[in-house]
Design a protein around this motif. Structure first.
Motif, PDB file in Angstrom:
ATOM      1  N   LEU A   1     -19.732 -32.078 -27.400  1.00  0.00           N
ATOM      2  CA  LEU A   1     -19.663 -32.589 -28.769  1.00  0.00           C
ATOM      3  C   LEU A   1     -19.944 -31.477 -29.774  1.00  0.00           C
ATOM      4  N   ARG A   2     -20.858 -30.613 -29.450  1.00  0.00           N
ATOM      5  CA  ARG A   2     -21.206 -29.512 -30.347  1.00  0.00           C
ATOM      6  C   ARG A   2     -20.010 -28.589 -30.549  1.00  0.00           C
ATOM      7  N   GLU A   3     -19.308 -28.301 -29.456  1.00  0.00           N
ATOM      8  CA  GLU A   3     -18.147 -27.428 -29.546  1.00  0.00           C
ATOM      9  C   GLU A   3     -16.994 -28.093 -30.289  1.00  0.00           C
TER      10      GLU A   3
ATOM     11  N   VAL B   1     -24.711 -42.015 -37.864  1.00  0.00           N
ATOM     12  CA  VAL B   1     -25.138 -41.641 -36.518  1.00  0.00           C
ATOM     13  C   VAL B   1     -25.860 -40.298 -36.563  1.00  0.00           C
ATOM     14  N   ASN B   2     -27.042 -40.248 -35.935  1.00  0.00           N
ATOM     15  CA  ASN B   2     -27.775 -38.974 -35.870  1.00  0.00           C
ATOM     16  C   ASN B   2     -28.173 -38.630 -34.438  1.00  0.00           C
ATOM     17  N   GLY B   3     -27.508 -39.287 -33.469  1.00  0.00           N
ATOM     18  CA  GLY B   3     -27.796 -39.005 -32.071  1.00  0.00           C
ATOM     19  C   GLY B   3     -27.408 -40.205 -31.216  1.00  0.00           C
ATOM     20  N   ALA B   4     -27.724 -40.127 -29.931  1.00  0.00           N
ATOM     21  CA  ALA B   4     -27.388 -41.217 -29.021  1.00  0.00           C
ATOM     22  C   ALA B   4     -28.317 -41.167 -27.816  1.00  0.00           C
TER      23      ALA B   4
ATOM     24  N   ARG C   1     -21.036 -29.584 -34.965  1.00  0.00           N
ATOM     25  CA  ARG C   1     -22.391 -29.944 -35.392  1.00  0.00           C
ATOM     26  C   ARG C   1     -23.150 -30.485 -34.178  1.00  0.00           C
ATOM     27  N   ASP C   2     -24.461 -30.538 -34.320  1.00  0.00           N
ATOM     28  CA  ASP C   2     -25.309 -30.975 -33.213  1.00  0.00           C
ATOM     29  C   ASP C   2     -25.440 -32.493 -33.184  1.00  0.00           C
ATOM     30  N   ILE C   3     -25.217 -33.077 -32.020  1.00  0.00           N
ATOM     31  CA  ILE C   3     -25.440 -34.506 -31.788  1.00  0.00           C
ATOM     32  C   ILE C   3     -26.448 -34.622 -30.643  1.00  0.00           C
ATOM     33  N   PRO C   4     -27.737 -34.716 -30.938  1.00  0.00           N
ATOM     34  CA  PRO C   4     -28.738 -34.775 -29.861  1.00  0.00           C
ATOM     35  C   PRO C   4     -28.519 -35.986 -28.951  1.00  0.00           C
TER      36      PRO C   4
ATOM     37  N   ASP D   1     -25.480 -23.720 -21.608  1.00  0.00           N
ATOM     38  CA  ASP D   1     -25.899 -22.955 -22.784  1.00  0.00           C
ATOM     39  C   ASP D   1     -26.145 -23.869 -23.981  1.00  0.00           C
ATOM     40  N   LEU D   2     -26.892 -24.975 -23.730  1.00  0.00           N
ATOM     41  CA  LEU D   2     -27.154 -25.954 -24.784  1.00  0.00           C
ATOM     42  C   LEU D   2     -28.470 -25.624 -25.486  1.00  0.00           C
ATOM     43  N   PRO D   3     -28.459 -25.570 -26.836  1.00  0.00           N
ATOM     44  CA  PRO D   3     -29.730 -25.376 -27.558  1.00  0.00           C
ATOM     45  C   PRO D   3     -30.709 -26.489 -27.200  1.00  0.00           C
ATOM     46  N   PRO D   4     -31.955 -26.186 -26.929  1.00  0.00           N
ATOM     47  CA  PRO D   4     -32.902 -27.205 -26.455  1.00  0.00           C
ATOM     48  C   PRO D   4     -33.061 -28.390 -27.389  1.00  0.00           C
ATOM     49  N   HIS D   5     -32.945 -28.181 -28.707  1.00  0.00           N
ATOM     50  CA  HIS D   5     -33.172 -29.300 -29.626  1.00  0.00           C
ATOM     51  C   HIS D   5     -32.074 -30.351 -29.531  1.00  0.00           C
ATOM     52  N   CYS D   6     -30.996 -30.072 -28.817  1.00  0.00           N
ATOM     53  CA  CYS D   6     -29.923 -31.055 -28.635  1.00  0.00           C
ATOM     54  C   CYS D   6     -30.223 -32.016 -27.486  1.00  0.00           C
ATOM     55  N   LEU D   7     -31.320 -31.814 -26.793  1.00  0.00           N
ATOM     56  CA  LEU D   7     -31.720 -32.709 -25.700  1.00  0.00           C
ATOM     57  C   LEU D   7     -33.042 -33.369 -26.062  1.00  0.00           C
ATOM     58  N   GLU D   8     -33.063 -34.687 -25.950  1.00  0.00           N
ATOM     59  CA  GLU D   8     -34.302 -35.434 -26.183  1.00  0.00           C
ATOM     60  C   GLU D   8     -34.691 -36.166 -24.910  1.00  0.00           C
ATOM     61  N   LEU D   9     -35.950 -36.032 -24.502  1.00  0.00           N
ATOM     62  CA  LEU D   9     -36.449 -36.697 -23.304  1.00  0.00           C
ATOM     63  C   LEU D   9     -37.304 -37.880 -23.716  1.00  0.00           C
TER      64      LEU D   9
END
Length: 725
Positions: free
Chosen positions: A550-552, A500-503, A556-559, A586-594
């Motif tokens: 999930l990050r906390e 898994v590399n995201g959802a 690790r980051d799960i976009p 306070d979410l790093p932007p790369h953890c969100l995909e549009l």
């Protein structure tokens, strides 16, 4: 520039090549030849669009010299092929072509000829390329074969063009043979050179051969007024074309009909007239009604089309005609998709000009005998008469869907508009104007519910669907107030690791005390009513909160990917709303995909690209969703600052039984790689689909084969104990 047969290679040849390649000895003659040719050709080879080589005539075509063009043609460095260090050229040759290539070259060697052969190779990126190889034999003083030298050029694009040309010719032949309109070519002197079966039917002949024998002099045997042919030719010579040229003509047994012709002159390269070509339509029935309805004609002031007040009378006339002639009548109710959004955001003047253009496209897409009416707003009705089979209607409506969806430029702004079409038929769906219009309207709403940009025929069940839609709209407004929405998460899998590399966050509606409602039942209603803006904003906030959680928890980051509707994307403050959602947790932007669908281009292509750049500046990941089904333009795609292309599930579904989809998938994957984008496939459900997509170089997958959408808790469990495919 590097030459891949330099002194070090020659020393290797001279000093120990016999030990490494005992079957590949190089004679002094060949060694000297390679040294001389390398010095002379180094400066030239870098400018050639292809691969120059020198190889031995062994079973591997062992390369002893390869030019810099190797990388572009094969995907491998030239050094990889020298003495088969990494791979032999024989292995690069497509397995199905190897025997043919060798036989062709062997035959040329035997006859002392140069060889010239086309075949396929396996590129390093996994794709199949077509190449054209020309070359000759190098012989020693005794006449023995020392090696081969030649040039290999990538002709894949040419091959694809040839295939497209063949397909276009086949499509043209099908259109020519099956068109409802008569199509012809005539000599300037007035004899038929070529024509389709429809023309023979219009003129009352049993077959094209029957017409060819029956009419040898168009001016005197066809036209009732012999001067009409002279008038036709005079207009043609003056303007190069004839439009809506009406005349009375004789049919085979002497009865007279009215026809309308549209034609043009065809010239050779020197400007000499070759022949006339055009179309013929029987307009006899229309002409008979013209005088009766002319005094009633009222038209829309904006588009010039007949308006609502004329529709009822015109429809009555068409019903009478269909009843007398024993044919069918089709009523097509057309609504422009998302026009209200354009009208509201870009202004009514822009909306009016867009309506004028769409009205023209509708009019240009139908026959002379058909009627296009503007009801008001963005609603149109088309009446299609003299229908003998449903296929006739489908062909006409497909032309309309294609014409409407073509790019439209107004004041340097680009718009892509689609339409939804509902069709009712006389007499089966109604025998009076009101019923036919009502049922066509119901079918149009079903077309919108099915995803827009399509057509639907009326069925009695559509009335129940319309009632259900009104119920969904009412309950949906309550659901927003009652906070009845939840998010499920469908994992994405990395082909390389199988992990898994995201959802993707997927919304579900869970009414209190009721069954969960899937999105396809309420998202279209939310988009039509504007509620999608509020729902979309909620989804984004929830997805950001989940990604932060999930990050906390996992360290690790799960976009998390979120779908953005065209209406939501077009909001003036959309970029700011994304910034706010990220900042709230306070979410790093790369953890969100549009994920943005291609249809978002309908708003304003240039504004679309500008908004993408603003979002990219925030640092979020961007993906084009449902790629290949909408309005993507290559001219814009290269400017999109996106990270991923998501292949629409329609290209993946049932892949094993529909191999024709494979070239499309290959093209999309190749396109993504050429633009430096990750490519993810949706809807992967079988091992075959998984393995094939992996083999062609797809980066990620999403679908039931790996995992269904999961609840928040189930998704967390999967991350802790991931499944590996």
């Amino acid at each position: 520039m590097n030459s891949y047969c330099d002194d070090s290679i020659l020393r290797e040849v001279d000093g120990g090549l016999g030990k490494v390649f005992p079957s590949l000895p190089l004679t002094p003659v060949l060694e000297q030849l390679l040294q001389d040719r390398t010095r002379m050709l180094d400066s030239l080879l870098s400018n050639l669009d292809g691969l120059a080589y020198c190889c031995l005539c062994d079973e591997n075509w062992s390369m002893i010299f390869v030019s810099e063009g190797c990388k572009e043609v094969t995907g491998y460095d030239a050094d990889d092929l020298i003495f088969n260090r990494r791979i032999s050229y024989n292995r690069l040759t497509h397995p199905d072509d190897r025997a043919r290539v060798r036989a062709s070259i062997d035959a040329s060697i035997a006859h002392g000829d140069r060889f010239d052969v086309e075949y396929r190779i396996l590129h390093a990126d996994g794709s199949v390329r077509w190449v054209w190889e020309r070359g000759a034999t190098l012989r020693n003083e005794q006449g023995g074969v020392e090696a081969l030298e030649g040039f290999i050029q990538d002709i894949t694009r040419l091959k694809l063009s040839e295939q497209a040309a063949r397909e276009a010719e086949e499509r043209y032949r099908s259109i020519f043979e099956n068109a409802l309109e008569g199509i012809y070519q005539t000599s300037p002197e007035g004899t038929y050179l070529n024509f389709n079966p429809a023309l023979a039917r219009i003129y009352g002949y049993d077959s094209p051969d029957d017409l060819r024998l029956g009419i040898s002099d168009i001016q005197n045997q066809l036209y009732v007024d012999h001067n009409k042919r002279n008038e036709f030719v005079a207009i043609m010579r003056a303007q190069g074309r004839v439009q809506n040229f009406e005349a009375q003509v004789y049919r085979k047994y002497g009865d007279i009909i009215w026809i309308s012709e549209n034609a043009r002159q065809v010239l050779d390269a020197d400007g000499k007239l070759l022949f006339f070509e055009g179309t013929v339509e029987d307009i006899t029935e229309r002409k008979s009604f013209e005088q009766q309805i002319e005094y009633q004609a009222t038209h829309d002031g904006l588009t010039g089309l007949p308006n609502r007040s004329l529709l009822s009378d015109r429809l009555e006339q068409c019903i009478s005609l269909a009843e007398r002639s024993g044919t069918q009548l089709a009523v097509a109710f057309i609504d422009l998709d998302q026009f209200k959004l354009i009208n509201d955001s870009m202004g009514h003047d822009m909306g009016d000009r867009l309506l004028v253009e769409m009205a023209k496209r509708l009019s240009d897409s139908v026959r002379e005998s058909d009627t296009v009416v503007r009801l008001g707003g963005d609603e149109f009705v088309i009446l299609l008469t003299n229908i003998h089979k449903v296929e006739d209607i489908s062909h006409s409506m497909q032309r309309i869907l294609a014409a409407v969806s073509e790019n439209c430029t107004i004041d340097h702004r680009d718009f892509v508009v689609s339409c939804s079409i509902g069709i009712s038929m006389y007499p089966q769906d109604g025998r009076d104007p009101n019923t036919l219009l009502k049922h066509a309207d119901s079918a149009m709403y079903e077309a919108k519910r099915a995803g827009r940009n399509n057509l639907q025929f009326y069925t009695p069940a559509l009335n129940d669907i319309l009632i259900e839609r009104l119920s969904v709209e009412y309950r949906l407004r309550q659901a927003i107030e009652r906070k009845e929405f939840v998010l499920h998460y469908q994992p994405k899998m990395d082909f390389l690791t199988g992990k898994v590399n995201g959802a993707e966050a997927l919304i579900r509606w869970q009414p209190e005390g009721g069954e969960m409602i899937p999105p396809f039942k309420f998202i279209p209603v939310a988009e039509e009513t504007g509620m999608i803006e509020e729902i979309g904003a909620w989804v984004m906030r929830e997805a950001c909160a989940k990604a932060h959680e999930l990050r906390e928890r996992l360290g690790r980051d799960i976009p998390i990917a979120v779908n953005v509707s065209p209406r939501q994307f077009g909001q003036p403050h959309f970029v700011e709303s994304v910034r706010s959602a990220l900042a709230s947790v306070d979410l790093p932007p790369h953890c969100l995909e549009l994920e943005i669908t291609e249809s978002t281009l309908v708003l304003d292509a240039r504004k679309f690209v500008d908004t993408l750049h603003e979002l990219k500046a925030l640092g979020v990941c961007l993906a084009i969703d449902d790629f290949g089904t909408g309005y993507s333009s290559m001219a814009y795609l290269k400017d999109f600052p996106v990270d991923r292309l998501k292949i629409d599930r329609s290209f993946v579904d049932n892949l094993e039984q529909e191999p024709a989809k494979k070239p499309i998938l290959n093209a999309i994957v190749a396109l993504g790689r050429s633009l430096g984008l990750k490519v993810i496939a949706e809807g992967v459900e079988t091992r075959y689909e998984h393995d094939h997509l992996r083999s062609m170089g797809c980066d990620e997958l999403q679908g039931y084969f790996f995992s269904r959408p999961l609840t928040s808790e189930a998704f967390e469990r999967l991350l802790i104990e991931p499944a590996i495919v």
